[in-house]
Scaffold this motif. Structure first.
Motif, mmCIF file in Angstrom:
data_model
loop_
_atom_site.group_PDB
_atom_site.id
_atom_site.type_symbol
_atom_site.label_atom_id
_atom_site.label_comp_id
_atom_site.label_asym_id
_atom_site.label_seq_id
_atom_site.Cartn_x
_atom_site.Cartn_y
_atom_site.Cartn_z
ATOM 1 N N SER A 100 -13.966 44.218 -37.394
ATOM 2 C CA SER A 100 -14.727 44.543 -36.192
ATOM 3 C C SER A 100 -13.852 45.053 -35.060
ATOM 4 O O SER A 100 -14.330 45.225 -33.933
ATOM 5 N N GLY A 101 -12.581 45.280 -35.351
ATOM 6 C CA GLY A 101 -11.693 45.836 -34.349
ATOM 7 C C GLY A 101 -10.825 44.825 -33.635
ATOM 8 O O GLY A 101 -10.082 45.180 -32.718
ATOM 9 N N GLY A 102 -10.905 43.564 -34.036
ATOM 10 C CA GLY A 102 -10.094 42.528 -33.427
ATOM 11 C C GLY A 102 -8.720 42.448 -34.056
ATOM 12 O O GLY A 102 -8.356 43.276 -34.906
ATOM 13 N N PRO A 103 -7.933 41.445 -33.685
ATOM 14 C CA PRO A 103 -6.573 41.317 -34.205
ATOM 15 C C PRO A 103 -6.540 40.921 -35.680
ATOM 16 O O PRO A 103 -7.496 40.340 -36.196
ATOM 17 N N LYS A 104 -5.434 41.258 -36.321
ATOM 18 C CA LYS A 104 -5.219 40.848 -37.710
ATOM 19 C C LYS A 104 -4.651 39.429 -37.682
ATOM 20 O O LYS A 104 -3.559 39.195 -37.170
ATOM 21 N N ILE A 105 -5.405 38.495 -38.214
ATOM 22 C CA ILE A 105 -5.026 37.080 -38.160
ATOM 23 C C ILE A 105 -4.512 36.639 -39.528
ATOM 24 O O ILE A 105 -5.195 36.790 -40.540
ATOM 25 N N SER A 106 -3.315 36.101 -39.551
ATOM 26 C CA SER A 106 -2.753 35.577 -40.789
ATOM 27 C C SER A 106 -3.323 34.190 -41.051
ATOM 28 O O SER A 106 -3.313 33.329 -40.164
ATOM 29 N N VAL A 107 -3.837 33.975 -42.238
ATOM 30 C CA VAL A 107 -4.471 32.702 -42.585
ATOM 31 C C VAL A 107 -3.626 31.976 -43.629
ATOM 32 O O VAL A 107 -3.365 32.517 -44.703
ATOM 33 N N LYS A 108 -3.215 30.780 -43.295
ATOM 34 C CA LYS A 108 -2.496 29.972 -44.273
ATOM 35 C C LYS A 108 -3.463 29.505 -45.357
ATOM 36 O O LYS A 108 -4.619 29.209 -45.075
ATOM 37 N N THR A 109 -2.985 29.452 -46.579
ATOM 38 C CA THR A 109 -3.830 29.032 -47.693
ATOM 39 C C THR A 109 -3.341 27.690 -48.249
ATOM 40 O O THR A 109 -2.315 27.170 -47.836
ATOM 41 N N GLY A 110 -4.090 27.158 -49.185
ATOM 42 C CA GLY A 110 -3.718 25.881 -49.799
ATOM 43 C C GLY A 110 -4.682 24.756 -49.486
ATOM 44 O O GLY A 110 -4.401 23.596 -49.782
ATOM 45 N N ARG A 111 -5.841 25.112 -48.893
ATOM 46 C CA ARG A 111 -6.845 24.076 -48.617
ATOM 47 C C ARG A 111 -7.420 23.571 -49.936
ATOM 48 O O ARG A 111 -7.713 24.360 -50.819
ATOM 49 N N PRO A 112 -7.634 22.272 -50.037
ATOM 50 C CA PRO A 112 -8.147 21.732 -51.302
ATOM 51 C C PRO A 112 -9.647 21.940 -51.454
ATOM 52 O O PRO A 112 -10.360 22.171 -50.478
ATOM 53 N N GLU A 113 -10.117 21.877 -52.672
ATOM 54 C CA GLU A 113 -11.541 21.792 -52.950
ATOM 55 C C GLU A 113 -11.845 20.321 -53.197
ATOM 56 O O GLU A 113 -11.405 19.749 -54.198
ATOM 57 N N VAL A 114 -12.529 19.699 -52.266
ATOM 58 C CA VAL A 114 -12.772 18.259 -52.376
ATOM 59 C C VAL A 114 -14.252 17.972 -52.179
ATOM 60 O O VAL A 114 -14.994 18.777 -51.623
ATOM 61 N N SER A 115 -14.674 16.812 -52.671
ATOM 62 C CA SER A 115 -16.062 16.390 -52.489
ATOM 63 C C SER A 115 -16.116 15.107 -51.673
ATOM 64 O O SER A 115 -17.131 14.419 -51.657
ATOM 65 N N TYR A 116 -15.021 14.779 -50.990
ATOM 66 C CA TYR A 116 -14.970 13.576 -50.167
ATOM 67 C C TYR A 116 -14.444 13.956 -48.778
ATOM 68 O O TYR A 116 -13.924 15.054 -48.561
ATOM 69 N N ASN A 117 -14.611 13.058 -47.825
ATOM 70 C CA ASN A 117 -14.221 13.290 -46.435
ATOM 71 C C ASN A 117 -14.930 14.499 -45.823
ATOM 72 O O ASN A 117 -14.414 15.127 -44.894
ATOM 73 N N LEU A 118 -16.100 14.816 -46.357
ATOM 74 C CA LEU A 118 -16.870 15.922 -45.804
ATOM 75 C C LEU A 118 -17.670 15.447 -44.595
ATOM 76 O O LEU A 118 -18.154 14.325 -44.549
ATOM 77 N N SER A 119 -17.810 16.332 -43.618
ATOM 78 C CA SER A 119 -18.522 15.988 -42.396
ATOM 79 C C SER A 119 -20.015 16.280 -42.530
ATOM 80 O O SER A 119 -20.441 17.040 -43.405
ATOM 81 N N GLU A 120 -20.794 15.659 -41.662
ATOM 82 C CA GLU A 120 -22.224 15.944 -41.596
ATOM 83 C C GLU A 120 -22.562 16.833 -40.405
ATOM 84 O O GLU A 120 -23.668 17.365 -40.320
ATOM 85 N N ASN A 121 -21.592 16.989 -39.480
ATOM 86 C CA ASN A 121 -21.864 17.711 -38.245
ATOM 87 C C ASN A 121 -20.701 18.622 -37.884
ATOM 88 O O ASN A 121 -19.587 18.461 -38.376
ATOM 89 N N SER A 122 -20.985 19.570 -37.003
ATOM 90 C CA SER A 122 -19.964 20.482 -36.502
ATOM 91 C C SER A 122 -20.082 20.578 -34.991
ATOM 92 O O SER A 122 -21.178 20.457 -34.432
ATOM 93 N N ALA A 123 -18.960 20.807 -34.333
ATOM 94 C CA ALA A 123 -18.950 21.002 -32.882
ATOM 95 C C ALA A 123 -19.077 22.473 -32.527
ATOM 96 O O ALA A 123 -18.660 22.890 -31.454
#
Length: 220
Positions: A100-123
């Motif tokens: 969309s014309g914004g900055p190129k953001i480098s994203v670190k990888t390595g996030r796990p795929e988990v089924s625990y510690n999941l949240s029910e809400n977001s801020a």
């Protein structure tokens, strides 16, 4: 080459076919802002696996884009198949900003795929937040005032839909370009574009107003 750069190419193909950048950015922010430090749950770990999280009002209408991310994971390229869906949600958000014309953001990888510690809400910023909601929610996440104002800048992309009225409202003139016009429209008392309760709350706080003014005058 950074693997997140290769991994965002399938998203560029999606955006070329349909300007869905706002929805992918929304997915990334909602997932990230699920973090609850008091209970050590949430964060960018694909909380959409939690059916209670997915049913939240802010997530309505996002299922098709989650489906697309899962398809990118399986069929995108040799890099996307190696990454987790959690990674791809964040990479999709970064790709949306860049496309969309914004900055190129480098994203670190390595996030796990988990089924625990999941949240029910977001801020994720609600249009009905008042100044108390904003201050309390984001201070608990450890965000500075500048970071809070920057977070609200996601509104430069996309629309606010009102299903009852069958209408879509926008914060900026071009809801598919990532720039600083959200802030310049906020500062314009004669703007024809949307100002929600939470937008007005930012404007009515002297500290936030000073930051909005700086962002409105310089998008770097």
């Amino acid at each position: 080459m950074n693997i997140s750069i290769i991994a965002r190419r399938p998203f560029f193909d999606i955006f070329y076919k349909s300007p869905s950048m706002p929805s992918f950015l929304r997915l990334a922010l909602i997932d990230s802002l699920s973090f609850d430090s008091n209970r050590s749950i949430g964060g960018p770990i694909n909380n959409f696996l939690n059916h209670k999280f997915l049913k939240q009002r802010i997530n309505q209408g996002l299922k098709p884009f989650l489906t697309e991310i899962n398809e990118v994971h399986k069929e995108g390229n040799h890099i996307t198949s190696m990454l987790s869906v959690s990674d791809l949600i964040q990479i999709g958000g970064a790709a949306a900003i860049e496309y969309s014309g914004g900055p190129k953001i480098s994203v670190k990888t390595g996030r796990p795929e988990v089924s625990y510690n999941l949240s029910e809400n977001s801020a994720f910023p609600d249009v009905d937040f008042d100044i108390h909601d904003i201050k309390s929610r984001y201070s608990s996440l450890g965000l500075s005032s500048t970071e809070v104002v920057a977070l609200f800048g996601y509104r430069t992309l996309g629309f606010l839909s009102n299903k009852l009225e069958n209408k879509e409202y926008r914060w900026t003139g071009n809801p598919f370009v990532f720039d600083n016009t959200y802030y310049s429209e906020l500062m314009n008392p004669n703007s024809e574009y949307l100002k929600t309760t939470s937008d007005k709350a930012l404007l009515n706080d002297s500290e936030y107003l000073e930051i909005i003014s700086k962002f409105a005058n310089d998008q770097r």
